[in-house]
Write a protein that holds these residues in place. Structure first.
Motif, mmCIF file in Angstrom:
data_model
loop_
_atom_site.group_PDB
_atom_site.id
_atom_site.type_symbol
_atom_site.label_atom_id
_atom_site.label_comp_id
_atom_site.label_asym_id
_atom_site.label_seq_id
_atom_site.Cartn_x
_atom_site.Cartn_y
_atom_site.Cartn_z
ATOM 1 N N SER A 105 32.751 38.649 47.043
ATOM 2 C CA SER A 105 34.029 39.175 46.596
ATOM 3 C C SER A 105 35.154 38.308 47.154
ATOM 4 O O SER A 105 35.149 37.954 48.336
ATOM 5 N N TRP A 110 37.963 39.124 48.023
ATOM 6 C CA TRP A 110 38.706 39.791 49.092
ATOM 7 C C TRP A 110 37.975 39.660 50.425
ATOM 8 O O TRP A 110 38.600 39.731 51.485
ATOM 9 N N PHE A 152 30.070 42.436 49.373
ATOM 10 C CA PHE A 152 31.337 43.162 49.495
ATOM 11 C C PHE A 152 31.544 43.558 50.959
ATOM 12 O O PHE A 152 30.591 43.682 51.735
ATOM 13 N N LEU A 191 40.664 45.644 52.034
ATOM 14 C CA LEU A 191 39.502 46.527 52.122
ATOM 15 C C LEU A 191 39.764 47.823 51.353
ATOM 16 O O LEU A 191 38.855 48.401 50.752
ATOM 17 N N GLY A 248 41.670 46.186 47.388
ATOM 18 C CA GLY A 248 41.107 45.102 46.590
ATOM 19 C C GLY A 248 40.602 45.555 45.232
ATOM 20 O O GLY A 248 40.735 44.840 44.237
ATOM 21 N N GLY A 249 40.024 46.737 45.162
ATOM 22 C CA GLY A 249 39.550 47.250 43.879
ATOM 23 C C GLY A 249 40.679 47.449 42.892
ATOM 24 O O GLY A 249 40.521 47.224 41.684
ATOM 25 N N HIS A 274 41.497 44.015 41.311
ATOM 26 C CA HIS A 274 40.494 43.644 40.308
ATOM 27 C C HIS A 274 40.670 44.460 39.030
ATOM 28 O O HIS A 274 40.561 43.928 37.919
ATOM 29 N N LEU A 326 33.687 43.890 39.536
ATOM 30 C CA LEU A 326 34.059 43.799 40.949
ATOM 31 C C LEU A 326 34.936 44.976 41.343
ATOM 32 O O LEU A 326 34.786 45.553 42.426
ATOM 33 N N GLU A 379 32.890 48.146 41.968
ATOM 34 C CA GLU A 379 32.186 48.110 43.253
ATOM 35 C C GLU A 379 33.157 48.300 44.417
ATOM 36 O O GLU A 379 32.879 49.054 45.359
ATOM 37 N N GLU A 380 34.309 47.610 44.368
ATOM 38 C CA GLU A 380 35.295 47.756 45.438
ATOM 39 C C GLU A 380 35.815 49.192 45.509
ATOM 40 O O GLU A 380 35.977 49.757 46.597
ATOM 41 N N ASP A 386 38.697 53.973 47.568
ATOM 42 C CA ASP A 386 39.500 54.278 46.383
ATOM 43 C C ASP A 386 40.572 55.311 46.724
ATOM 44 O O ASP A 386 40.584 56.413 46.176
#
Length: 883
Positions: A187, A189, A226, A577, A580-581, A584, A606, A609-610, A615
């Motif tokens: 990743s 990140w 990741f 951390l 990052g999601g 993406h 990606l 997954e992030e 989240d």
């Protein structure tokens, strides 16, 4: 045994190796110096250069260590074996022995020295003399600055040897190193955070990578590495490099290094009260500290890793004594970002009783900086009952950021009673984020009893209306939400913490409604104040980033969007951390809106997954919906089904203005390669709901999805919805819908050209493919060739797949009621003119209906259509063909 430093990969160093080899093969010079801080890969570069150099004269490899530096000619001892022991201290004897040894060589020998700064003076003079006379060449590495031997610098000044400076890796080089070491995709990140942590130092990076993998901070998911947690940087194997540097420091240097690690950043003036300029320069040269340029001249650890390693090496007693000396320093004129949290951690490590107000302030700052571990430590240390409600709100926020919603909810429930103002505002925001309790439950009892001006002044209004609206805790009546937001903006005065989020949210609602011009103007105002308005509000900056990106995506401003995402990733590596999601997802969604489906799928994979790891903004359901549609568009049916199912199983949270569109993406992904009546009906219901809520921009996108899926019966509805949306793309979309309704291939070809010229590549592709569908059996199909060629070239230039089938055939779809009426009259022998007069429509409209009937029944001639009507009389009135 090969050391870790010798195994540093030659990322970004190949050019330097070639330059070294070229220099060593040049008979006009006598060698080269490679200068770099500890861990920059000097040893690996020299070894690679010697290998590349190939067979040549005798190579003398000299070992330079601090211990041998105290022995005269210690490094040369293995090559002076013929010299009697009693003459090893004799300069003249050593010179004579060296000269004789060099003359006996058939070719000019090469001395290879690692860590030349550790050579004893006698050896340095001998090597310098040999290079100056041309008797031998030298290839040496050294630490920078005053540690470089003076004799070697003189050789460089005279042009006898060359000097090469070895700097840290670039961010790209760090990513390449991560993938080379981990032997798989990584990743971006991960590499961004690691690059910032190690400041691009290859040795430290390799050590951090290995440590993170072995400790479980790095996880391998679906072929990609990741970051699952922040690694403990103080425990990396390469910490022994810093340990050796600490042991070799003078007491003054060591004190300064420890204070900077424990309390930094500090001003240069403060450090110079503890340590002299010579010690500061030595630490800067050694890569232990970094002194910023400009008038501020801040001193901080050279990298976060170095700072953490040194901080953990300070004994407890020594730490307390150093803290006392720092407290005696005059305060800096301005607060230095980051120093307050460092000093708080230092105080807690020393067991100091920190006032609760300072602990609470630190917890707020840490949560806002997305450092939940420090926030929880600070808030958890508060014992004063009057501060406990505020402390528990911060504890709730830290656990929420860490992905522990149940613990966060428990702390939030225990935070009663709340004081009016910021505390109740944060509680209401968090309650809405958790989705477990209504924000109004966390308002103080007297929240609405103050005059409005006083409410705004003490923050009670924020806790009330603002918390409800800014937290997205409203129902689906977006028009009502927009009205409330306008009132909030109008009454917020100079309070940017209220005004900026309200402006951003209002802009998002307006752009979703299709009012792009007004929405983008408000969004620009909100974005200009985004940083100042979110300095003390956890996750608000990320919330503003998401909304700003959505508005730019709706406007099709791809360059501005890329700048926002790149700038965030470059400036905020420590937050990636948890965020990052989000980056993406926004980039992947923008790719989907551009028609770059394969790139979209790669990005959103990606993102999924992030977001599965962290989240805090609740974006994962939307990510699954986007991934489902992108996967279906490129033919990955199984993956599309998986994401679509995941979207339906999750509770949708954000972005609220795209909730209906997310459902539409999921349904459209399930449609596969052709129309399905139940799926198309679901899309129609979602579009109608968006229209009912006033979201004309969202409505247009949903109806466009149905078009791509092969259902063109909603052409008039698409034309009407797009006519209510601002912007040139909406005007083209309106013309596109009317051209499809009229089955006008000529208009569609022109629209495709106009869309290409306007930068709307996806619409150009849709229009071209709709024209191709209409002209499938037309003898003048050649007219499409030119536009297809133009679309193809332009899509390739834009990075899109020119073979992407975004428009599906409607073969096999059920006829609409009007189409069934037309078929019935055709079966009865009526002409187009007669049908038009009978149905009170234009003849062109009848031709459009006939074209769609041809496609759905899979016939190409009117005679075939008559046969179909005769074989299945009345079979199309119900909307479902008889078998």
């Amino acid at each position: 045994m090969e050391s870790l430093a010798e195994r540093v990969p030659l990322i970004e160093r190949q050019a330097l190796v070639k330059d070294l080899v070229r220099c060593l093969r040049d008979d006009t010079g006598s060698g080269a110096l490679v200068i770099g801080a500890a861990g920059t890969g000097k040893t690996a570069v020299v070894k690679a250069a010697v290998r590349e150099l190939g067979p040549r004269g005798h190579v003398f490899r000299l070992t330079a260590t601090p211990a041998l530096a105290a022995v005269p000619f210690g490094a040369l001892a293995p090559y002076l074996s013929r010299l009697p022991d009693g003459e090893l201290d004799s300069h003249a004897a050593v010179v004579q022995a060296m000269a004789g040894s060099l003359k006996s060589e058939a070719d000019r020998p090469l001395f290879v020295v690692d860590d030349a700064h550790c050579l004893d003076p006698g050896t340095v003079r001998q090597l310098a003399q040999a290079a100056a006379t041309g008797a031998a060449g030298i290839l040496a590495t050294s630490r920078p600055g005053p540690m470089i031997p003076e004799e070697f610098l003189s050789l460089w000044d005279d042009g006898i040897i060359a000097k090469f400076d070895l700097g840290p890796l670039s961010r790209t080089g760090t990513h390449q190193l991560c993938e080379q070491v981990l032997r798989a995709d990584v990743s971006p990140w991960v590499s961004a955070l690691f690059h910032d942590a190690a400041d691009g130092n290859p040795l430290m990076l390799m050590s951090l990578i290995h440590h993170a993998r072995n400790s479980g901070a790095l996880g391998f998911r679906h072929g990609v590495w990741f970051l699952l947690a922040n690694p403990d940087m103080a425990q990396v194997p390469a910490a022994d490099v810093v340990d050796r540097q600490l042991r070799s420091m003078t007491p003054e240097e060591k004190t300064a290094a420890m204070i900077v690690a424990l309390a930094g950043p500090l001003s240069l003036a403060q450090i110079l009260r503890i340590s002299g300029p010579k010690a500061v320069d030595a630490l800067d040269t050694a890569g232990i500290i970094a002194v910023s340029a400009g008038h501020d001249r801040l001193v901080r650890p050279a990298s976060p890793m170095v700072g953490e390693i040194i901080r953990h090496r300070v004994p407890a007693g020594r730490s307390s004594a150093l803290r006392s000396s720092v407290l005696s320093l005059p305060s800096a004129r301005a607060a230095v970002p980051g120093s307050a949290l460092n000093r708080l951690r230092w105080s807690l490590d020393c067991g100091v009783d920190v006032p609760p107000a300072q602990l609470l302030q630190a917890a707020v700052a840490a949560n806002t900086a997305l450092d939940p571990a420090t926030a929880a430590r600070a808030a958890g240390a508060i014992r004063d009952a009057s501060f406990l409600p505020d402390a528990r709100i911060q504890l709730a926020y830290s656990h929420f950021i860490l992905g522990r919603p149940d613990t966060a909810s428990a702390f939030l429930e225990s935070a009663q009673p709340l004081r009016a103002g910021r505390s109740s505002y944060l509680a209401a925001l968090l309650a809405a984020r958790l989705g477990a309790v209504a924000p109004s439950r966390h308002l103080p009892a007297d929240a609405g009893q103050l005059p409005q001006e006083e409410q705004l002044r003490d923050g009670t209004a924020v806790a009330g209306v603002a918390a409800e609206l800014l937290s997205q805790a409203w129902d689906d009546r977006f028009m009502a939400a927009g009205t409330g937001l306008r009132e909030l903006v109008a009454t917020s005065g100079g309070n940017s913490e209220i005004r900026v989020p309200a402006l951003s949210l209002l802009a998002e609602v307006l752009t979703a409604q299709g009012r792009l011009h007004t929405g983008l103007r408000l969004d620009g105002e909100a974005w200009s104040g985004a940083r100042s308005a979110s300095l003390a509000l956890p996750l608000v900056y990320e919330d503003l980033v998401v909304r700003h990106c959505l508005n730019l995506i709706r406007a099709g401003d791809w360059d501005a969007l890329g700048t926002v995402l790149d700038d965030y990733a470059a400036r905020e590596p420590g937050r990636l951390l948890y965020s990052g999601g989000m980056l993406h997802l926004m980039r992947g969604y923008s790719r989907l809106r551009q028609g770059r489906m394969r790139e979209s799928l790669a990005e959103v994979r990606l993102g999924v997954e992030e977001l599965s790891i962290a989240d805090p903004l609740g974006l994962l359901p939307f990510a699954h919906a986007v991934a489902a549609y992108a996967a279906a568009a490129v033919g990955h049916r199984r993956e599309a089904s998986k994401h679509s199912l995941a979207h339906r199983q999750l509770v949708y949270r954000e972005p609220q203005t795209l909730r209906l569109l997310a459902e539409a993406y999921s349904h459209a992904a399930d449609l596969g390669d052709g129309p399905d009546r139940s799926g198309l009906e679901a899309l129609a219901r979602l579009a109608d709901q968006a229209q009912h809520e006033g979201l004309r921009g969202v409505e247009s996108e949903i109806r466009r999805l149905a078009f791509r899926s092969g259902d063109t019966s909603g052409a008039e509805a698409l034309a009407l919805s797009s006519s209510a949306v601002d912007g040139p793309e909406a005007r083209l979309l309106e013309s596109y819908a009317r051209a499809v309704s009229a089955c006008d291939a000529v208009d569609l070809i022109g629209i495709s050209d106009d869309a290409l010229n306007g930068g709307h590549a996806l619409l150009a592709l849709e229009a071209a493919q709709q024209a191709e569908r209409i002209l499938a059996d037309d003898p003048e199909r050649w007219r499409l060739t030119a536009v297809q060629r133009r679309v193809h070239h332009r899509l390739v230039e834009a990075g899109m797949s020119a073979q992407l089938e975004v428009v599906h055939s409607d073969h096999g779809a059920a006829l609409t009621a009007r189409e069934a009426e037309v078929l019935e009259r055709v079966s009865g022998g009526a002409t187009n003119a007669e049908i038009a007069a009978d149905l009170c429509v234009s003849q062109r409209t009848v031709e459009g209906h006939l074209s769609r009937i041809f496609a759905k029944l899979g016939v190409g001639r009117r005679a075939d259509l008559l046969d179909a009507g005769a074989l299945h009389p009345g079979s199309f009135h119900s909307g479902t063909p008889r078998p």
